[in-house]
Design an enzyme around this catalytic site. Structure first.
Site, short mmCIF file in Angstrom:
data_model
loop_
_atom_site.label_atom_id
_atom_site.label_comp_id
_atom_site.label_asym_id
_atom_site.label_seq_id
_atom_site.Cartn_x
_atom_site.Cartn_y
_atom_site.Cartn_z
CD GLU A 39 -2.37 1.08 2.58
OE1 GLU A 39 -3.69 1.89 2.58
OE2 GLU A 39 -2.41 0.41 3.54
CE LYS A 105 -8.01 1.32 3.37
NZ LYS A 105 -6.72 1.70 4.33
CB CYS A 139 -4.63 -1.70 4.27
SG CYS A 139 -3.88 -1.56 5.94
#
Length: 249
Positions: A39, A105, A139
């Site tokens: 990331e 995300k 994540c």
């Protein structure tokens, strides 16, 4: 199909150095089809992401396209992208022909203040490459299994992360659970090193649908490892043990 995970230690804000480090790490001689990097690999995790965001025509995407063409492989990693006055934590899947598919995300890390600077994505994104269907995730997304629930529409989940050592057990447990419950491979790539807020130990791993580890990076070490993804074996497992057909709708 061979997938490589590349565990790095990016320095906050040092884009040129971080890309140079990746040039020295990525590729090797393993001939992988997909290379996955952490990331915000180009700048390290910066919560005030609007200050370091690029456009889709920026330097980092150009680097990813060049690397993908050179290796004849897909390069996958997230970076801050500015678009239409908003900033996204965007996971880009760059193919050798220069085409780019991406996922923004969805689940922002409220505890760390990410939502103050990043706009959340809304859509699931599955990319198909050389016969492999890949779900893209970033994540904190790993904590939300409903969103990523396999609808028999993917074979692998890719998670890229900046996950701190303080929650290492959670990372190890959750990525393995996502593989088992979704009858899929998982490639989870985390960074190592430190930044002003956290220490990161890595824990990058490729897991098969049974929850077994196929390849893993050593903790606290920059490295690249890879594993073969066997689609025929996956399909046979799903046919023999049809968990996905019994899933809640």
């Amino acid at each position: 199909m061979r997938v490589a995970i590349v565990q790095t230690s990016p320095i906050v804000g040092e884009k040129e150095l971080n890309l140079r480090d990746l040039d020295n790490l990525i590729g090797g001689d393993d001939g992988s089809d997909i290379y996955v990097i952490p990331e915000m690999f180009n700048t390290a995790l910066v919560i005030e992401a609007d200050t370091i965001a690029e456009t889709m025509d920026g330097e980092t995407l150009k680097w990813m396209k060049q690397k993908a063409a050179l290796l004849d492989a897909a390069i996958v990693g997230s970076l801050a992208i500015s678009e239409n006055g908003k900033t996204y934590n965007r996971l880009c899947f760059v193919k050798p022909d220069g085409s780019v598919e991406y996922y923004d995300k969805r689940h922002l890390f409220t505890y760390g203040g990410e939502g103050a600077y990043i706009t959340p994505g809304r859509e699931r994104r599955v990319v198909e490459f050389r016969g492999l269907r890949v779900m893209l995730q970033v994540c904190y997304d790993v904590r939300f299994p409903v969103f990523v629930r396999n609808r028999d529409d993917y074979d692998m989940i890719i998670y890229v992360a900046s996950w701190p050592v303080a929650r290492k057990i959670a990372w190890n447990t959750l990525i393995r659970a996502r593989a088992i419950e979704n009858q899929c491979y998982v490639a989870g790539v985390n960074r190592v090193g430190t930044d002003p807020a956290c220490e990161y130990c890595g824990g990058s791993v490729i897991i098969n649908p049974y929850g077994h580890t196929l390849a893993a990076c050593a903790d606290n070490t920059e490295c690249e490892v890879s594993a073969e993804i066997d689609i025929e074996a996956l399909e046979a497992f799903r046919e023999k043990f049809p968990v996905l057909k019994d899933a809640d709708i």
